[in-house]
Design a protein around this motif. Structure first.
Motif, PDB file in Angstrom:
ATOM      1  N   PRO A 183      -2.957 -15.051  -1.017  1.00  0.00           N
ATOM      2  CA  PRO A 183      -3.367 -14.466   0.267  1.00  0.00           C
ATOM      3  C   PRO A 183      -3.201 -12.945   0.292  1.00  0.00           C
ATOM      4  N   LEU A 184      -2.097 -12.447  -0.268  1.00  0.00           N
ATOM      5  CA  LEU A 184      -1.872 -11.005  -0.322  1.00  0.00           C
ATOM      6  C   LEU A 184      -2.877 -10.345  -1.264  1.00  0.00           C
ATOM      7  N   ALA A 185      -3.179 -11.016  -2.374  1.00  0.00           N
ATOM      8  CA  ALA A 185      -4.178 -10.490  -3.318  1.00  0.00           C
ATOM      9  C   ALA A 185      -5.522 -10.303  -2.621  1.00  0.00           C
ATOM     10  N   GLU A 186      -5.894 -11.268  -1.797  1.00  0.00           N
ATOM     11  CA  GLU A 186      -7.173 -11.175  -1.077  1.00  0.00           C
ATOM     12  C   GLU A 186      -7.175  -9.983  -0.112  1.00  0.00           C
ATOM     13  N   MET A 220       0.830  -1.207   0.000  1.00  0.00           N
ATOM     14  CA  MET A 220       0.000   0.000   0.000  1.00  0.00           C
ATOM     15  C   MET A 220       0.865   1.258   0.000  1.00  0.00           C
ATOM     16  N   GLN A 221       1.976   1.218   0.739  1.00  0.00           N
ATOM     17  CA  GLN A 221       2.891   2.366   0.773  1.00  0.00           C
ATOM     18  C   GLN A 221       3.529   2.601  -0.595  1.00  0.00           C
ATOM     19  N   LEU A 260      -5.373  -7.226  -0.354  1.00  0.00           N
ATOM     20  CA  LEU A 260      -5.388  -5.992  -1.144  1.00  0.00           C
ATOM     21  C   LEU A 260      -6.783  -5.708  -1.704  1.00  0.00           C
ATOM     22  N   TYR A 261      -7.418  -6.742  -2.230  1.00  0.00           N
ATOM     23  CA  TYR A 261      -8.750  -6.564  -2.824  1.00  0.00           C
ATOM     24  C   TYR A 261      -9.752  -6.100  -1.768  1.00  0.00           C
TER      25      TYR A 261
END
Length: 235
Positions: free
Chosen positions: A51-54, A7-8, A56-57
Motif C-alpha cells: 500500500p505504501l509502495a502504491e 518523502m521527508q 509513493l509511486y
C-alpha cells in the motif's frame, strides 16, 4: 512509516549531483536526487509494504517511484497493476530499473513481459526485454523454455537494428544475458551477437552509444562469468 515520513527522509538524502545525473538521463521534476544505496536504511525499517509502495509511486517523484519498487510486493501485483505502473513510467530508468525489476520477481513475469515486447510502445518493449534479462540472470535455467529463448534470440537478430532506440539497448542486453547466464544457449547467443554486430543507440542531445554484445560476452567468458546468477534482483 507513512508517505509523508518517507518523502521527508528521501528529501533529506537528496544530492544535487545525483539529481543532475538523473535529469541528464531523462528524469524530470519532482525529484530529490537520492543515491540508491542511501535508501537501504529506510528499506530496512519498512521492508515490504505494497500500500505504501502504491502511494509513493503515485507521487510521480522519481526517487519515490524508485523506492516504491524496492518495497513493493511483486506477487501481490496483478497484470493491470504492472500496466498501470508502466503507464506512469516516463523514462527508461523507471521502466527498466523499477517496473521491469519488480515484475521479474512475480509469478506472471514472462506472461506480462511477452505482451510488452509485442506492443508498439518503446518503453514497454524495453521493459519487456529488460525483465527477461533480470529473470535469466537470477532464476534457474530449467524455469525457461529453451525453444522460446532460442526464438527470442532470432527475433532480436531480425529486429534490433530497426527497433526504437531504448529497445535496442534492452535487446542487446538480452543477447548478452543469454550468453552469460543461460547455459543451454550460450553458443547460440554468441552466434547471434556476432551476426548482429555493433548496434548504434541514438540519444537526445547526447552522442550515440555503440553496443557490441559479442565483445561483452567474450569478456564475460574471459572473466569466468559464464553461468552467473544473481542471488537477488532488487536492492
Amino acid at each position: 512509516m507513512n508517505l509523508e515520513m518517507v518523502m521527508q527522509e528521501l528529501e533529506a538524502l537528496g544530492k544535487e549531483r545525483s539529481k543532475k545525473m538523473y535529469m541528464s538521463n531523462g528524469a524530470h521534476e519532482p525529484l530529490f536526487g537520492v543515491a540508491t544505496g542511501a535508501m537501504k536504511p529506510i528499506v530496512k525499517k519498512i521492508k515490504i509494504n505494497q500500500p505504501l509502495a502504491e502511494e509513493l509511486y503515485a507521487t510521480g517523484n522519481y526517487d519515490a517511484m524508485y523506492f516504491a519498487g524496492i518495497i513493493a510486493d511483486p506477487k501481490a501485483m496483478t497484470e493491470s497493476d504492472y500496466d498501470r505502473w508502466m503507464d506512469a513510467a516516463y523514462f527508461y530508468m523507471i521502466s527498466d530499473f523499477v517496473v521491469a525489476i519488480t515484475l521479474s520477481e512475480s509469478d506472471i513475469a514472462q506472461e506480462v513481459a511477452d505482451k510488452w515486447i509485442a506492443s508498439d510502445e518503446e518503453l514497454r518493449i524495453s521493459a519487456g526485454w529488460s525483465c527477461y534479462c533480470w529473470l535469466l540472470g537470477n532464476r534457474k535455467d530449467v524455469e525457461f523454455s529453451e525453444s522460446k529463448i532460442f526464438n527470442m534470440l532470432d527475433m532480436v537478430k531480425n529486429m534490433i537494428h530497426h527497433s526504437p532506440e531504448r529497445a535496442k539497448s534492452s535487446m542487446n542486453n538480452f543477447v548478452y544475458t543469454v550468453g552469460i547466464s543461460y547455459l543451454p544457449l550460450h553458443e547460440k547467443a554468441v552466434e547471434t551477437a556476432k551476426a548482429i554486430g555493433i548496434v548504434e543507440v541514438k540519444r537526445d542531445e547526447k552522442k550515440s552509444s555503440f553496443l557490441n554484445a559479442y565483445e561483452t560476452i567474450l569478456k564475460g567468458v574471459d572473466q569466468g562469468r559464464i553461468g552467473f546468477k544473481r542471488k537477488h534482483v532488487r536492492c
